[in-house]
Design an enzyme around this catalytic site. Sequence first.
Site, PDB file in Angstrom:
ATOM      1  CG  ASP A  96       4.249 -12.323 -10.133  1.00 10.74           C
ATOM      2  OD1 ASP A  96       4.457 -13.155 -11.027  1.00 10.74           O
ATOM      3  OD2 ASP A  96       3.181 -11.680 -10.043  1.00 10.74           O
ATOM      4  CG  ASP A 144       3.539 -10.077 -13.746  1.00 15.72           C
ATOM      5  OD1 ASP A 144       4.007 -11.139 -14.193  1.00 15.72           O
ATOM      6  OD2 ASP A 144       2.634 -10.034 -12.891  1.00 15.72           O
ATOM      7  CD  GLU A 145       6.543 -14.583 -13.543  1.00 14.55           C
ATOM      8  OE1 GLU A 145       7.114 -15.504 -12.945  1.00 14.55           O
ATOM      9  OE2 GLU A 145       5.343 -14.612 -13.864  1.00 14.55           O
TER      10      GLU A 145
HETATM   11  N1  DCP Z   1      -2.144 -12.767 -18.259  1.00 16.41           N
HETATM   12  C1  DCP Z   1      -2.973 -13.026 -19.340  1.00 16.41           C
HETATM   13  N2  DCP Z   1      -3.609 -14.240 -19.461  1.00 16.41           N
HETATM   14  C2  DCP Z   1      -3.432 -15.204 -18.520  1.00 16.41           C
HETATM   15  C3  DCP Z   1      -2.581 -14.962 -17.422  1.00 16.41           C
HETATM   16  C4  DCP Z   1      -1.949 -13.724 -17.320  1.00 16.41           C
HETATM   17  O1  DCP Z   1      -3.126 -12.153 -20.208  1.00 16.41           O
HETATM   18  N3  DCP Z   1      -4.055 -16.368 -18.630  1.00 16.41           N
HETATM   19  C5  DCP Z   1      -1.504 -11.443 -18.150  1.00 16.41           C
HETATM   20  C6  DCP Z   1      -2.333 -10.526 -17.288  1.00 16.41           C
HETATM   21  C7  DCP Z   1      -1.627 -10.472 -15.980  1.00 16.41           C
HETATM   22  C8  DCP Z   1      -0.179 -10.694 -16.384  1.00 16.41           C
HETATM   23  O2  DCP Z   1      -0.216 -11.531 -17.532  1.00 16.41           O
HETATM   24  O3  DCP Z   1      -1.816  -9.244 -15.297  1.00 16.41           O
HETATM   25  C9  DCP Z   1       0.650 -11.339 -15.284  1.00 16.41           C
HETATM   26  O4  DCP Z   1       0.148 -12.617 -14.981  1.00 16.41           O
HETATM   27  P1  DCP Z   1       0.133 -13.212 -13.525  1.00 16.41           P
HETATM   28  O5  DCP Z   1      -0.089 -14.671 -13.651  1.00 16.41           O
HETATM   29  O6  DCP Z   1       1.342 -12.761 -12.775  1.00 16.41           O
HETATM   30  O7  DCP Z   1      -1.193 -12.631 -12.847  1.00 16.41           O
HETATM   31  P2  DCP Z   1      -1.514 -11.208 -12.264  1.00 16.41           P
HETATM   32  O8  DCP Z   1      -0.303 -10.329 -12.188  1.00 16.41           O
HETATM   33  O9  DCP Z   1      -2.657 -10.630 -13.004  1.00 16.41           O
HETATM   34  O10 DCP Z   1      -2.031 -11.547 -10.792  1.00 16.41           O
HETATM   35  P3  DCP Z   1      -1.211 -12.005  -9.512  1.00 16.41           P
HETATM   36  O11 DCP Z   1      -1.430 -10.931  -8.492  1.00 16.41           O
HETATM   37  O12 DCP Z   1      -1.842 -13.288  -9.103  1.00 16.41           O
HETATM   38  O13 DCP Z   1       0.217 -12.147  -9.907  1.00 16.41           O
HETATM   39 CA    CA Z   2       1.619 -11.040 -11.301  1.00 20.14          CA
HETATM   40 CA    CA Z   3       3.541 -13.292 -13.243  1.00 20.55          CA
END
Ligand code: DCP
Ligand code: CA
Ligand code: CA
Length: 390
Positions: free
Chosen positions: A33, A133-134
């Site tokens: 991720d 992203d995963e």
């Molecule tokens: N995303 C979004 N709205 C949300 C959750 C996520 O638009 N409610 C988008 C933005 C994030 C991407 O999806 O960058 C990936 O979600 P993740 O849950 O993996 O969160 P992040 O990558 O941002 O943070 P982390 O470092 O916790 O994985």
């Molecule tokens: Ca992420």
């Molecule tokens: Ca993710």
Amino acid sequence: MDEIQDHTHRLQNPLNGGPQGIPFLPKVIGHIDLDYFYAQVEEVENPSLKGRPVIVCVFSGRTEDSGVVSTANYKAREFGVHSGMPIVQAKKRLEGHDPEVIRMDHEKYEVISNRIMEELGQMVDVLEPTGIDEAFFDVTSSTGGDYSQARRSAESIKAAITRSENLSCSIGIGRSKVVAKLGSDMAKPGGLTIISPETTESFLAPLDASKLYGVGPKTTSVLEEMDIRTVGELAKTSPTELERRFGRKFGRYLQAAATGTDADPVVAGLEPVQFSRIVTLRRNTRDPKEVTEQLSEGMKYIQGKLTSSGKSFKTVTAVGILTDLSTKTKSKTFETAVSDPTLIRETVPALFDELSKTTGKEFRRAGVRVSGLGDVENQTSLSEFLRPAR
Ligand code: DCP
Ligand code: CA
Ligand code: CA
């Protein structure tokens, strides 16, 4: 006789046996991720943002600041900002801390995501993307079921993504999807958690049951009623009791998840549905010729992807991102699937010409996408050939 019984047992044991006729290897499953994905992409593009709170936002357009935070970098999270929070609230929390507020650019993140998935796909036995992203991956056969080898594989994956995109990610490796996912969650940001089969039980036991994949607030509160708080406690609960409370399917899943014996295999992701490339133009322009020229590399890339994957396409789309950052598209769909990539070059200038005329505005970024992908082989297969045209 004993031996045969043992053999049968091991074949049915989800923890043993690779799918491709490699029996009895301990499964090696990973979950990767990317860290604060959208915000990290923005940091890479503009390194001066590092160290400042960054929020990537979806503006609804209703009022100036209406909308929600899509994601925030870790600096912004220190102030309690998180995904889904109204922009107004996030700004309040970041007041006086020099925040950077960025409009979400989905196309941009998708292009990067596609590149990463493609690279990953070449480094593992099976890749199953599960989000932008995963992904889950299986490296049982390439590591020979050896967890020190698995650590090296995970390290090279991390190094590869740093090298090619300058992005950090978190990886978990374990004997099941649930275990691997717990590992990557725990490794955030930037880490690597290896949970070998021998350490799985002691790794799982102290964790909160709510951390398990698929266990939300509702399940957690039922578990609490049953006096179950940790994964260890859940693992010790009788399967009949769990099935009685949660139904047969979910009850069984909970038991399996808590013991790291969930057997859901990693399955190769869906076939690509499109290939696309997007660039930021050297200067804002309305001139279709100028745009097309700067997309030349991008079209070459798409052409290469089509050829190497043996895909035909039906639709070509010109994507224009205007100076106000709104995205406009214009497409041409061919009546039948085509496989001659030079058609892209012939179609794109006219599409940008139309786009430029209809919007009347300058482009800041531009992209090309082909979709409606099919297999060139199938398209020219004998049966297809012999079938009368409809
Ligand atoms: N995303 C979004 N709205 C949300 C959750 C996520 O638009 N409610 C988008 C933005 C994030 C991407 O999806 O960058 C990936 O979600 P993740 O849950 O993996 O969160 P992040 O990558 O941002 O943070 P982390 O470092 O916790 O994985
Ligand atoms: Ca992420
Ligand atoms: Ca993710």
